[in-house]
Design an enzyme around this catalytic site. Structure first.
Site, PDB file in Angstrom:
ATOM      1  N   GLU A 136       0.863  -1.178   0.000  1.00 52.77           N
ATOM      2  CA  GLU A 136       0.000   0.000   0.000  1.00 52.77           C
ATOM      3  C   GLU A 136       0.901   1.230   0.000  1.00 52.77           C
ATOM      4  O   GLU A 136       1.791   1.354   0.844  1.00 52.77           O
ATOM      5  CB  GLU A 136      -0.907   0.028   1.230  1.00 52.77           C
ATOM      6  CG  GLU A 136      -1.998  -1.021   1.213  1.00 52.77           C
ATOM      7  CD  GLU A 136      -2.847  -0.987   2.463  1.00 52.77           C
ATOM      8  OE1 GLU A 136      -2.644  -0.091   3.319  1.00 52.77           O
ATOM      9  OE2 GLU A 136      -3.721  -1.862   2.605  1.00 52.77           O
ATOM     10  N   ASP A 145      -5.686   9.169   9.959  1.00 54.35           N
ATOM     11  CA  ASP A 145      -4.383   8.650  10.341  1.00 54.35           C
ATOM     12  C   ASP A 145      -3.902   9.254  11.646  1.00 54.35           C
ATOM     13  O   ASP A 145      -4.194  10.407  11.970  1.00 54.35           O
ATOM     14  CB  ASP A 145      -3.364   8.927   9.230  1.00 54.35           C
ATOM     15  CG  ASP A 145      -3.652   8.107   7.992  1.00 54.35           C
ATOM     16  OD1 ASP A 145      -3.631   6.871   8.108  1.00 54.35           O
ATOM     17  OD2 ASP A 145      -3.910   8.688   6.925  1.00 54.35           O
ATOM     18  N   TYR A 148     -10.836  -4.303   3.407  1.00 52.15           N
ATOM     19  CA  TYR A 148      -9.897  -3.870   4.451  1.00 52.15           C
ATOM     20  C   TYR A 148     -10.697  -3.687   5.738  1.00 52.15           C
ATOM     21  O   TYR A 148     -11.521  -2.779   5.839  1.00 52.15           O
ATOM     22  CB  TYR A 148      -9.233  -2.562   4.033  1.00 52.15           C
ATOM     23  CG  TYR A 148      -8.072  -2.109   4.908  1.00 52.15           C
ATOM     24  CD1 TYR A 148      -8.192  -2.013   6.291  1.00 52.15           C
ATOM     25  CD2 TYR A 148      -6.854  -1.754   4.339  1.00 52.15           C
ATOM     26  CE1 TYR A 148      -7.130  -1.598   7.074  1.00 52.15           C
ATOM     27  CE2 TYR A 148      -5.789  -1.319   5.111  1.00 52.15           C
ATOM     28  CZ  TYR A 148      -5.931  -1.257   6.486  1.00 52.15           C
ATOM     29  OH  TYR A 148      -4.886  -0.836   7.266  1.00 52.15           O
TER      30      TYR A 148
END
Length: 274
Positions: free
Chosen positions: A49, A60, A175
């Site tokens: 990734e 994040d 995911y």
């Protein structure tokens, strides 16, 4: 057959999970980033990734946020991100690369242009963390036409009512974000992850990759025993950061150290009993 499908088919035949690494493109600079990405397959990464640097990576944690800021300060851009993919692909035609990030840089680049250029560079998939499935047709349709999978995110709060919406139109893999919160946060238990993977698999035949909170070979092994892939990002990005000097320049041997750590994580995944 796409590289992602071929990869998961091969690993299924080998009765093991995939090891997926994450790094941010151009962190800490273009050349070092390319060196690390190019070395990942030999260090055991099955899928890579590659983060598309953005000024406001809201999903994040601090480690990947700082990586994005370093990349931008070093001149990182969508053009350079795709150039890393292109140069990687010149020496490796088999390891899948998934571009991961936020919709704003894609939109600013131009959706049709982005899909065409990403496919021509050799990208295989997209994870756009802030684009909900109800609103991703403007990207998903041209991406799919270009041969790029659009990978969807599921979370601990994605219940059986929500999962069909998440999975409709998804491809490549799913995911599973193992913990609520940002990247680099707390870790979920293997039992919790196993139950979540089983529930997702009751709705889809797509492989399920698990990320967020995996920092050690032991944790990667535990995830690989219950999921189709284990994803490690913040721990690798933090090691890159730890190898920089005060001017964010890579110290001697930093790339080697990052790839050695990657190998340890890969060995953990490959030691998992299926």
């Amino acid at each position: 057959m796409s590289r992602l499908t071929a990869c998961f088919d091969r690993l299924r035949a080998e009765n093991r999970a995939a090891f997926i690494t994450f790094v941010t493109a151009s962190d800490p600079d273009f050349d070092t980033s390319l060196e690390i990405v190019a070395g990942m397959p030999d260090a055991g990464a099955d899928i890579i990734e590659l983060g598309m640097p953005f000024t406001d990576p809201s999903a994040d944690g601090p480690a990947i946020d700082r990586a994005a800021q370093r990349a931008l300060a070093a001149g990182g851009s969508m053009v350079k991100t795709l150039e890393i993919v292109r140069r990687f692909r010149a020496g490796n035609d088999s390891t899948p690369i998934v571009l991961m990030g936020y919709f704003n840089p894609v939109y600013a680049y131009g959706i049709e242009r982005f899909c065409a250029d990403a496919a021509n560079a050799g990208a295989d998939g997209l994870i756009i963390v802030d684009l909900p499935p109800e609103e991703d047709e403007e990207l998903r349709i041209p991406a799919n036409k270009a041969g790029i999978d659009v990978i969807r995110l599921a979370t601990p709060t994605s219940d059986d009512e929500r999962l069909p919406t998440i999975l409709s139109g998804a491809s490549g893999f799913v995911y599973y974000v193992a913990v609520a919160g940002v990247t680099g946060g707390k870790s979920a238990t293997a039992d919790d992850i196993g139950a979540a993977v089983e529930r997702i698999k009751s709705h889809t035949d797509l492989p399920v990759a698990v990320g967020f909170g995996i920092r050690t070979p032991e944790q990667a092994k535990a995830v690989a025993e219950v999921a189709d892939a284990a994803v490690v990002g913040s721990a690798i990005v933090s090691l890159i950061e730890g190898g920089l000097d005060d001017d964010n320049k890579p110290g001697k041997g930093m790339s080697k150290d990052v790839l050695a750590f990657t190998r340890k994580l890969a060995d953990g995944v490959r030691s998992a009993k299926r």
